[in-house]
Write an enzyme that holds these catalytic residues in place. Structure first.
Site, short mmCIF file in Angstrom:
data_model
loop_
_atom_site.label_atom_id
_atom_site.label_comp_id
_atom_site.label_asym_id
_atom_site.label_seq_id
_atom_site.Cartn_x
_atom_site.Cartn_y
_atom_site.Cartn_z
CB SER A 13 -0.92 -0.03 1.12
OG SER A 13 -1.30 1.47 1.55
CG ASP B 280 -6.89 2.86 -7.48
OD1 ASP B 280 -7.32 2.25 -6.41
OD2 ASP B 280 -6.21 4.03 -7.34
CE LYS C 254 -7.76 0.08 -2.79
NZ LYS C 254 -6.52 0.96 -2.38
C1 S3P Z 1 -2.97 5.86 -3.66
C2 S3P Z 1 -2.85 4.52 -3.27
C3 S3P Z 1 -3.76 3.24 -3.21
C4 S3P Z 1 -4.79 3.82 -4.26
C5 S3P Z 1 -5.48 4.97 -4.09
C6 S3P Z 1 -4.33 6.13 -4.04
C7 S3P Z 1 -2.12 6.66 -3.33
O1 S3P Z 1 -4.22 2.81 -2.15
O2 S3P Z 1 -5.68 2.71 -4.22
O3 S3P Z 1 -6.36 5.28 -5.12
O4 S3P Z 1 -2.35 7.85 -3.93
O5 S3P Z 1 -0.95 6.59 -2.63
P1 S3P Z 1 -3.31 2.10 -1.16
O6 S3P Z 1 -1.91 2.67 -1.02
O7 S3P Z 1 -4.09 1.90 0.09
O8 S3P Z 1 -3.32 0.88 -2.00
#
Ligand code: S3P
Length: 428
Positions: free
Chosen positions: A164, A312, A339
């Site tokens: 993440s 996403d 999400k």
């Molecule tokens: C993001 C990381 C992702 C993604 C989110 C944006 C970011 O989430 O799903 O839309 O900008 O760091 P996770 O880090 O929880 O996977």
């Protein structure tokens, strides 16, 4: 909103700026000393929430559409906010900002909308507490509203159970304010916009394939940032071009960071007619033009290391798979459940309403193609921008018109989505 089938999609569009990069440009500009300028910033609701939060901490930020200027006075100049920091629908705002607040010697309270109130925060608050921050919230700090009293952090070596970028970025931003070195290791590499942009702001990091380290006490220097188009937004038109007959769509200046291009790999694996034309640049984030034409598609198996590179895009990949010959299997994607909505549930329920043959699994879904989508039903975004846009693209194909409820959620990441879709559409 009532939407009906189109004959084809043809033309060229400029995809709005990348959401992840736009958030970071404001945050890092606010921490830096000097004037940071941002071009092609995404003026979507999520990124505007980030601007509002940093203004509340005393940072002077001018925003004019997609041009943003941040007059940073350094991280020590951030002030204690005198009211709640409201992140709206934005998971990136809250999680990354928690990493910054964890190191600030003041109190702050953070909350957002109904969807944010259901999203897990311990994944970020636990490592930040281990570093020394005092954080509390509902259910022992799992849910908003959260309160933070920061300062006196020590570096840690954090092994994250999930890939993440939000966890990694929060811990690294706290690490910048901590004694010693902070390292985050993940099971697979997540998007690396934080690492790239911190570098552009003069911060030194060291990286391995699945870890990033930063030493505390480094100052950020203002920078000029160009935000490429968001590949997660482009994914809707890439899919539309691939599945709507007789289509050809040119997408200009789309971000091609390899930690984000899983959708390109999947389209190619499924047999899509996709051309990638990288631009010659020395900029921190690579970008280029994409040209997609409709073609016959075949099913794919999607799991493992590619998942964080397209997390996403799974709602729109599910629609793509309804038009591919064979069964597409998406696995290792349990993160979908946390999400903006539980995207396993919302994708399956809404696609079934319009005639897709799709089953939920514990960590993903199975889609049986190729199926004609009957439509003729009312569907909903459930307040989730990516579900709303997926349904907007689905409506181009359904035999009967569909009614899409709660389309306003799309403003979070792509306020001009339907304008762009209408511009490309040729109707009967
Ligand atoms: C993001 C990381 C992702 C993604 C989110 C944006 C970011 O989430 O799903 O839309 O900008 O760091 P996770 O880090 O929880 O996977």
């Amino acid at each position: 909103m009532k939407r009906e089938k189109v004959l084809s999609l043809n033309g060229e569009i400029h995809i709005p700026g990348d959401k992840s990069i736009s958030h970071r440009s404001v945050m890092f500009g606010a921490l830096a000393k000097g004037k940071t300028t941002v071009k092609n910033f995404l003026p979507g609701a999520d990124c505007l929430s980030t601007i509002a939060c940093f203004r509340k901490m005393g940072v002077s930020i001018e925003q004019n559409g997609s041009d943003v200027t941040i007059h940073g006075k350094g991280i020590n100049a951030l002030c204690e906010p005198d009211s709640l920091l409201d992140v709206g629908n934005s998971g990136t705002t809250i999680r990354l900002m928690l990493g910054i607040l964890a190191g600030r010697p003041f109190h702050s309270a953070v909350a957002g909308d109904e969807s944010i109130a259901k999203r897990p925060m311990k994944r970020v608050t636990e490592p930040l507490k281990q570093m020394g921050a005092v954080i509390d919230g509902r259910a022992g700090g799992e849910f908003t509203p959260l309160s933070v009293r920061g300062g006196n952090l020590n570096g840690i070596e954090y092994v994250s159970p999930v890939a993440s970028a939000q966890i990694k970025s929060a811990v690294l931003l706290a690490g910048l304010q901590a004694e010693g070195t902070t390292t985050v290791t993940e099971p697979h590499k997540s998007r690396d916009h934080t690492e790239r942009m911190l570098n552009a702001f003069g911060v030194e990091l060291s990286e391995t394939k699945t870890s990033a380290s930063v030493t505390g006490g480094q100052e950020l220097r203002a920078a000029d940032i160009f935000v490429p188009g968001d590949i997660s937004s482009a994914a809707f038109f890439l899919t539309a071009g691939a599945i709507v007959p007789e289509s050809r769509i040119v997408l200009k200046n789309v971000g091609l960071n390899p930690t984000r291009t899983g959708i390109i790999d999947v389209l190619q694996q499924m047999g899509a007619a996709l051309e990638v034309i990288p631009s010659e640049t020395g900029s921190a984030e690579p970008y280029g033009d994409l040209i997609i034409e409709s073609s016959a598609l075949k099913a794919a198996e999607i799991g493992g290391e590619i998942i964080p590179r397209l997390i996403d895009e799974i709602p729109i990949i599910a629609l793509l798979a309804t038009q591919a010959e064979g069964t597409t299997i998406i696995k290792d994607a349990a993160e979908l459940k946390v999400k903006e909505t539980n995207r396993i549930d919302t994708v399956v329920s809404e696609l079934r309403k319009i005639g897709a043959d799709i089953e939920p699994t514990e960590d993903g879904m199975k889609i049986h193609g190729k199926k004609t989508l009957a439509g003729g039903a009312a569907v909903s975004s459930h307040g989730d921008h990516r579900i709303g846009m997926m349904l907007g693209i689905a409506s181009c194909l359904t035999q009967e018109p569909i009614e899409i409820l709660q389309t306003e959620a799309i403003d979070v990441s792509y306020p001009t989505f339907f304008e762009h879709l209408n511009q490309l559409a040729k109707k009967a």
